[in-house]
Design an enzyme around this catalytic site. Structure first.
Site, short mmCIF file in Angstrom:
data_model
loop_
_atom_site.label_atom_id
_atom_site.label_comp_id
_atom_site.label_asym_id
_atom_site.label_seq_id
_atom_site.Cartn_x
_atom_site.Cartn_y
_atom_site.Cartn_z
N LYS A 78 19.89 -34.42 125.06
CA LYS A 78 20.78 -35.36 124.39
C LYS A 78 19.97 -36.27 123.35
O LYS A 78 18.72 -36.48 123.68
CB LYS A 78 21.23 -36.34 125.37
CG LYS A 78 22.32 -37.43 124.81
CD LYS A 78 22.99 -38.05 126.13
CE LYS A 78 23.91 -39.17 125.60
NZ LYS A 78 24.55 -40.12 126.72
N SER A 158 29.52 -40.18 126.84
CA SER A 158 28.88 -39.83 125.61
C SER A 158 28.35 -38.70 125.07
O SER A 158 28.04 -38.35 124.30
CB SER A 158 28.27 -41.14 125.31
OG SER A 158 27.06 -41.18 126.30
N SER A 182 28.99 -41.13 131.53
CA SER A 182 28.77 -40.22 130.35
C SER A 182 28.28 -38.98 130.48
O SER A 182 28.04 -38.26 129.80
CB SER A 182 27.81 -40.99 129.21
OG SER A 182 28.68 -41.90 128.62
#
Ligand code: GLN
Length: 490
Positions: A78, A158, A182
């Site tokens: 990420k 997210s 997330s």
């Protein structure tokens, strides 16, 4: 033999050790897959050269008989984790061109164990969102489609890029971060497994901060075993993070198949929220039956402050975000928009650098922390947070783990809910309480919606008892036998 991109992480690990294929081959297969799936916009930065260099080192160690636990395993990271010398954006314009001079502790741990980085994945800007639509780099598309409907869907957020990458077989595992859901919500939307560990289990050092008392790093993978393997590598005490806890990291993989016989599983009655879609309720009941059939004892429990969790989260998280994001001033990192004075430069930089959702959070955060409202909002939210944590403490006096749905719906179409922040925030209704209490929680795919999209079940455990969560998840995984695959992977 199955395509190298179709292997589980565990099978790839074992195959590499037996030299059935090389780290180079497996890296090349994933680099090609990433290139072929650019339409998904899952990656902000691809790092094929780095992947090949790391794979070469893995192959050299394997040849010498010195293989490390994750040697040759391609991972997606990420883009909230600082990676030395590699663009790190948090999907924000304000971090334009930022190349950290250091590596986050979690990614360092993964590279120490021999893993290979294929790239940095897209996310909601500063991890604020539930759809991946707030990224400066554009939305991520889920590889899934509804039956008979070709509209592109969100992967959740997210950590949407990481989740989409795993579902689309662009890496064997990925890192995410979870502040209010997330990791778990995108895992649910994309039909994969995601684990948010106990607060303090993984170091936050080198992860771009959103809300520091909630942020935790955790793994994504296509099954529970692979998740357990990654969890072990990522976790561990780090003196550089004062909230990292000095506790032994168990071998989660070793206890995975112990089953649930004799375990007490709590079903919180407050999670049966009004308007919950019938198919979510049905899946939840199915999950209960699966665990019962394997010998778990099911108990109804009460978490009375659940209804305040979302409101509490949306005070605490923006408050911490407004403070954390004060550092982006045009001086130290990334973007600078020059102005007539220093203050003018700050204002122009922040106005140009932050997107609408981030600005909304900074404003809410500054408001609830302001002198006149601190007691009414922030302090009150802190007190309610303590009550929510106490609810769980009391529940864990009676049960060993808690089962709920992960999200109140399957994935929605790209563009939906963007004009209604409250509807978007409701995505987190089942995930936020465990975040506020700092507890480990996992989502795994357990069934399909009427229109063919994955739905997740959510297990919450005692602090630092990821092992039991993983065990219970493994039991559900075997019963659910989820084999559906996304249709639009490239
Ligand atoms: N969707 C939640 C939010 O927008 C959670 C985000 C997260 O966990 N990073 O804040």
């Amino acid at each position: 033999m199955a395509a190298l991109t179709d292997l589980t992480l565990a099978a790839a690990r074992d195959g590499l050790k037996k030299k059935s294929f090389s780290a180079k081959e497996i890296a090349e297969a994933h680099i090609k897959a990433v290139e072929g799936a650019r339409a998904l916009n899952a990656f902000i930065t691809e790092t094929p050269d780095k992947a090949l260099a790391m794979a070469a080192q893995s192959d050299a160690r394997i040849a010498k008989g010195e293989a490390r636990p994750l040697d040759g395993i391609p991972l997606a990271i990420k883009d909230l984790f600082c990676t030395e010398g590699v663009l790190t954006t948090a999907a924000s314009h304000i971090l334009d061109g930022y190349k950290p001079q250091y590596e986050s502790t979690v990614t360092s741990n993964l590279w120490r164990d021999g893993a290979v980085m294929v790239g940095k994945t897209n996310l909601d800007e500063f991890a604020m969102g539930s759809s991946n639509m707030t990224s400066y780099y554009g939305p991520v598309e889920s590889p899934w489609r509804r039956q008979g409907d070709n509209r592109p869907l969100v992967p959740g957020g997210s950590s949407g890029g990481s989740a989409a990458a795993i579902a689309a077989r662009l890496a064997l595992g990925a890192t995410g971060t979870d502040t209010g859901g997330s990791i778990r919500q995108p895992a649910s939307f994309c039909g994969i497994v995601g684990l948010k560990p106990t607060y303090g289990r993984c170091s936050r050092w080198g992860i771009v901060a959103f809300a520091s008392s909630l942020d935790q790093a955790g793994p994504f993978a296509r099954d529970v075993r692979d998740t357990a393997i990654l969890m072990r590598a990522m976790a561990g005490h780090d003196p550089k993070d004062s909230t990292s806890v000095d506790m032994e990291v168990p071998d989660f993989e070793a206890t995975l198949d112990k089953g649930v016989k004799g375990l007490k599983i709590g079903i919180p009655k407050e999670y049966r929220v009004d308007g919950m879609p019938a198919e979510i309720e049905k899946l939840w009941n199915q999950g209960i039956e699966w665990l019962r059939a394997e010998g778990a004892e099911i108990r109804e429990i009460s978490l009375p402050h659940t209804k305040y969790a979302l409101a509490t989260y949306y005070i605490v998280a923006p408050a911490e975000a407004s403070s954390n994001l004060a550092r982006y001033d045009g001086v130290r990192f990334g973007l600078r928009v020059n102005g007539d004075s220093l203050d003018d430069m700050y204002e122009r930089t922040r106005a140009a650098g932050f997107g609408a959702e981030v600005r909304r959070r900074v404003m809410i955060g500054a408001y609830v922390l302001s002198a006149g409202y601190y007691d009414a909002y922030y302090l009150k939210a802190q007190k309610v947070r303590a009550l929510i944590a106490r609810d769980f403490e009391q529940a864990f006096g009676q049960v060993d783990a808690i089962l709920t749905p992960t999200a109140p719906s399957a994935a929605f179409a790209i563009g939906d809910k963007m004009d209604d922040p409250i509807a978007m925030y409701l995505n987190d209704v089942f995930t936020v309480p465990a975040s506020l209490a700092g507890l480990p929680a996992l989502s795994l795919p357990a069934g399909l919606s009427g229109d063919g999209l994955p739905l997740g079940l959510h297990l919450i455990g005692r602090a630092f008892d990821e092992a039991t969560v993983l065990r219970a998840a493994r039991t559900i995984e075997k019963a659910a036998n989820f084999t559906a695959r996304p249709g639009a992977a490239s």
